[in-house]
Design a protein around this motif. Sequence first.
Motif, PDB file in Angstrom:
ATOM      1  N   MET A  56      -6.986  -5.363  89.877  1.00 31.02           N
ATOM      2  CA  MET A  56      -8.026  -6.388  89.740  1.00 31.02           C
ATOM      3  C   MET A  56      -8.164  -7.194  91.036  1.00 31.02           C
ATOM      4  O   MET A  56      -7.160  -7.643  91.594  1.00 31.02           O
ATOM      5  CB  MET A  56      -7.660  -7.340  88.599  1.00 31.02           C
ATOM      6  N   LYS A  57      -9.385  -7.414  91.479  1.00 31.98           N
ATOM      7  CA  LYS A  57      -9.621  -8.251  92.662  1.00 31.98           C
ATOM      8  C   LYS A  57      -9.301  -9.712  92.319  1.00 31.98           C
ATOM      9  O   LYS A  57      -9.473 -10.131  91.179  1.00 31.98           O
ATOM     10  CB  LYS A  57     -11.095  -8.136  93.084  1.00 31.98           C
ATOM     11  N   SER A  58      -8.878 -10.483  93.330  1.00 31.23           N
ATOM     12  CA  SER A  58      -8.476 -11.869  93.056  1.00 31.23           C
ATOM     13  C   SER A  58      -9.676 -12.675  92.548  1.00 31.23           C
ATOM     14  O   SER A  58      -9.526 -13.623  91.780  1.00 31.23           O
ATOM     15  CB  SER A  58      -7.869 -12.508  94.301  1.00 31.23           C
ATOM     16  N   GLU A  59     -10.871 -12.289  92.966  1.00 31.24           N
ATOM     17  CA  GLU A  59     -12.092 -12.948  92.478  1.00 31.24           C
ATOM     18  C   GLU A  59     -12.251 -12.723  90.967  1.00 31.24           C
ATOM     19  O   GLU A  59     -12.597 -13.647  90.231  1.00 31.24           O
ATOM     20  CB  GLU A  59     -13.265 -12.314  93.224  1.00 31.24           C
ATOM     21  N   ASP A  60     -11.981 -11.496  90.540  1.00 29.01           N
ATOM     22  CA  ASP A  60     -12.096 -11.175  89.109  1.00 29.01           C
ATOM     23  C   ASP A  60     -11.024 -11.884  88.296  1.00 29.01           C
ATOM     24  O   ASP A  60     -11.259 -12.296  87.160  1.00 29.01           O
ATOM     25  CB  ASP A  60     -11.993  -9.662  88.889  1.00 29.01           C
TER      26      ASP A  60
ATOM     27  N   THR B 148      -1.697 -13.132  84.633  1.00 28.96           N
ATOM     28  CA  THR B 148      -2.960 -13.854  84.828  1.00 28.96           C
ATOM     29  C   THR B 148      -2.806 -15.369  84.677  1.00 28.96           C
ATOM     30  O   THR B 148      -3.434 -16.128  85.398  1.00 28.96           O
ATOM     31  CB  THR B 148      -4.017 -13.357  83.798  1.00 28.96           C
TER      32      THR B 148
ATOM     33  N   GLU C   9      -9.736 -14.787  89.047  1.00 29.15           N
ATOM     34  CA  GLU C   9     -10.195 -16.182  88.934  1.00 29.15           C
ATOM     35  C   GLU C   9     -11.199 -16.335  87.798  1.00 29.15           C
ATOM     36  O   GLU C   9     -11.127 -17.275  87.010  1.00 29.15           O
ATOM     37  CB  GLU C   9     -10.828 -16.652  90.254  1.00 29.15           C
ATOM     38  N   LYS C  10     -12.143 -15.391  87.732  1.00 29.62           N
ATOM     39  CA  LYS C  10     -13.150 -15.431  86.661  1.00 29.62           C
ATOM     40  C   LYS C  10     -12.500 -15.327  85.296  1.00 29.62           C
ATOM     41  O   LYS C  10     -12.789 -16.100  84.384  1.00 29.62           O
ATOM     42  CB  LYS C  10     -14.144 -14.266  86.828  1.00 29.62           C
TER      43      LYS C  10
END
Lengths: 301, 301
Positions: free
Chosen positions: B1-5, A79, B7-8
Motif C-alpha cells: 500500500m502506498k503511504s498516501e493510501d 495501519t 493515510e486515506k
Amino acid sequence: MKSEDIEKLKGVLKIQSDIRKTLGEELRKKDFIEISSVILSPITDPLNHPIAPTNINCYGKKYSITQSMIFHKQIALRTLEKIFAFSPNVRLESLERKNTGRHLFEFTQLDLEIKDAKREDVMKLCEELFISVIKSVKKNFKKELRILGRELTLPKAPFKQIKYKDAYQKYGEEFEQIISKTHKEPVWIVDFPLTNREFYDGEDPKRPGVLRDMDLIYPEGYGEALSGGEREYKYDRIKQRILKKGQKPSQFKEYLTLAKDDLPPSAGFGIGIERLTRYICGLKRIEETTLFPKIPGKRCI
Amino acid sequence: MKSEDIEKLKGVLKIQSDIRKTLGEELRKKDFIEISSVILSPITDPLNHPIAPTNINCYGKKYSITQSMIFHKQIALRTLEKIFAFSPNVRLESLERKNTGRHLFEFTQLDLEIKDAKREDVMKLCEELFISVIKSVKKNFKKELRILGRELTLPKAPFKQIKYKDAYQKYGEEFEQIISKTHKEPVWIVDFPLTNREFYDGEDPKRPGVLRDMDLIYPEGYGEALSGGEREYKYDRIKQRILKKGQKPSQFKEYLTLAKDDLPPSAGFGIGIERLTRYICGLKRIEETTLFPKIPGKRCI
C-alpha cells in the motif's frame, strides 16, 4: 418468567449497556479507534484447549468463525496505533463446561491492542478501565444493585500481582480458583510458562520459557477475567513457536505472509463482557447476563 | 500500500469509529439499551433475495449465522423498551454482487427497535441520528475529509418522501438507483407492496397489500441506506404471512412459539455501518471502508 426475575434481568441488561458505554468512552478519550469485529476468516486463534471447529463454506473456500481477533488485531496495527473492538467470539466448548457458570459458546470480548506497548502499559490501562466501569455502575445503578443484592467494592490500583510459578507452588493446579475465592480485589497472575499458552504470546527475551503475559482473576470466586500480554511479532519467532506447539504453519498462511512483510510489536488483552457483567452484578451463572445465552450442548436461539 | 493510501484508510477508519460513537451516544441519550449482537441461532432473517445458507453444526444441532437480528430484536422487546446493537451480519450474496461497490458478505448493521413505535417515530429518529453523525464528522474530521476530497452537506429534516407506487411509476424498476443519482439529499421510499418484502414487515390494516415500511436512499448515487418499518407481531398474522411467502413455519419454530405467547408491536430499522461510511467519506467502493473487507467470491482474511 416471574415479574421479579424480569426486573432483575432488566437491571443486568442496563448495567451491561453501561459497561459497554464506559469502556468505549474511556478508550476513545485515550485515542483508541473502534474497528469492526471479524466474524469469518480463514485464520483464527487456535486457543490452548480442545474446541470443536466451526467450518463454513463461503464461495467454495473454508472459513471459521472467530474464536478471538488476536491475529486481526496485530494486522490492524500495521495501519492504526491503538484499536479496540467489541468482538463476538464463538467457541464450541466441550460439554463438561456447560455447568461451570462461566462458559457460553458465543460471547463478546472487548478486544484491544496497542502498538509498541509493553505488558505493564496494558495492565495499567485495564486497571483504569475496570475502576471507571465500577465507578459508573455504582453511581448510576444503585437501585438495580440493591435489587440484585450486590455490594460492589471499588478496588485500588495497582492490583496485586502473583507470578505463575509462585501461585502454582503455593496453591497447586487449582490456583486460579483458590486465588479467586480467597481475595476481595482482582489479582494479576503474570509470567506464565511458554508451554501453557498460545504461540502468539510473547516470550521474555531475558528469561527463555517465560512469557510477558498476564491473566486477571476476579475476586469472590468469579474466576478468570481476561488474558493478555505482549505478542510475538517477528516471522521467524512466530513460525518457531507454531512448530513448537505442534501446529501447522499452513493453518496460519495469511497471517505468516503478513508477519514476513511486517507486524509491529504490541501488547493487548481481551476481556469477556458477559463475565465482567456477571462479576459486577454478582450473578451465579453467566446465562443470567444476556437475553440469548448460548449454553454448550443446548439448542438456544 | 502506498503511504498516501494508508493515510486515506486511516482517515476513513477514524471517521467510522466516530460514526459508531455518535450513534451510540445519541441512542443512549434517548434511553436506548445496547444489547449483545447474536451470531449463531437456529432462526434468522430469511431475507427477500436468494442467498447461500451458512449452516453450522453446534453440538449436533443446526445453526445459521445471523443475516439480520430482526427476530431477536422483536423478542428482546418482551424485556426492554428501546434497544440497539451493532450487529455483524453474514450474507453469502451471489457472485454478481461482487462488483456493485455496495456488497460485502460480512458487514455490521446498527440494528434498533422500539416497542409500541410507529414508522414515523423511527423515521424521525433516523433523521436525527443521520444529522448528528454528519455534524460530528464535519466538525472533527475536516483534514480527513479534505484528503478524501469529500464535500459533505448537512441535509435538512424531514427528508423527502416518495411512495413506492409513485417512484415505480415515474422511474420504473431501477427507481432506487435513479432517485439516488438525481438527488442531493437522502430520500425516503415508503409503502412498499407486501409481495416485495419479508414476511415480518407490517401490513397496513387500512390498506391491504401495502406495508408500513420504508427504505432510505442515499443521494449522489450511493444507493440504499437502510430498511425498516413496523412489524407483524401477532401469531396468526405472522403464520399467514410466512405461508403467503411460500416459506415453512417450521423454519421459524422458536420465533412462532414466542409470538404465540407474546410479541409487542414495534418499529425499527437496520443501517449498514460500512455503507454509511462509504457515503460519508465519498468512497467509490465499500471495500475501502474497512480493514478486512469480505468481497463475495474472494478469499479474504
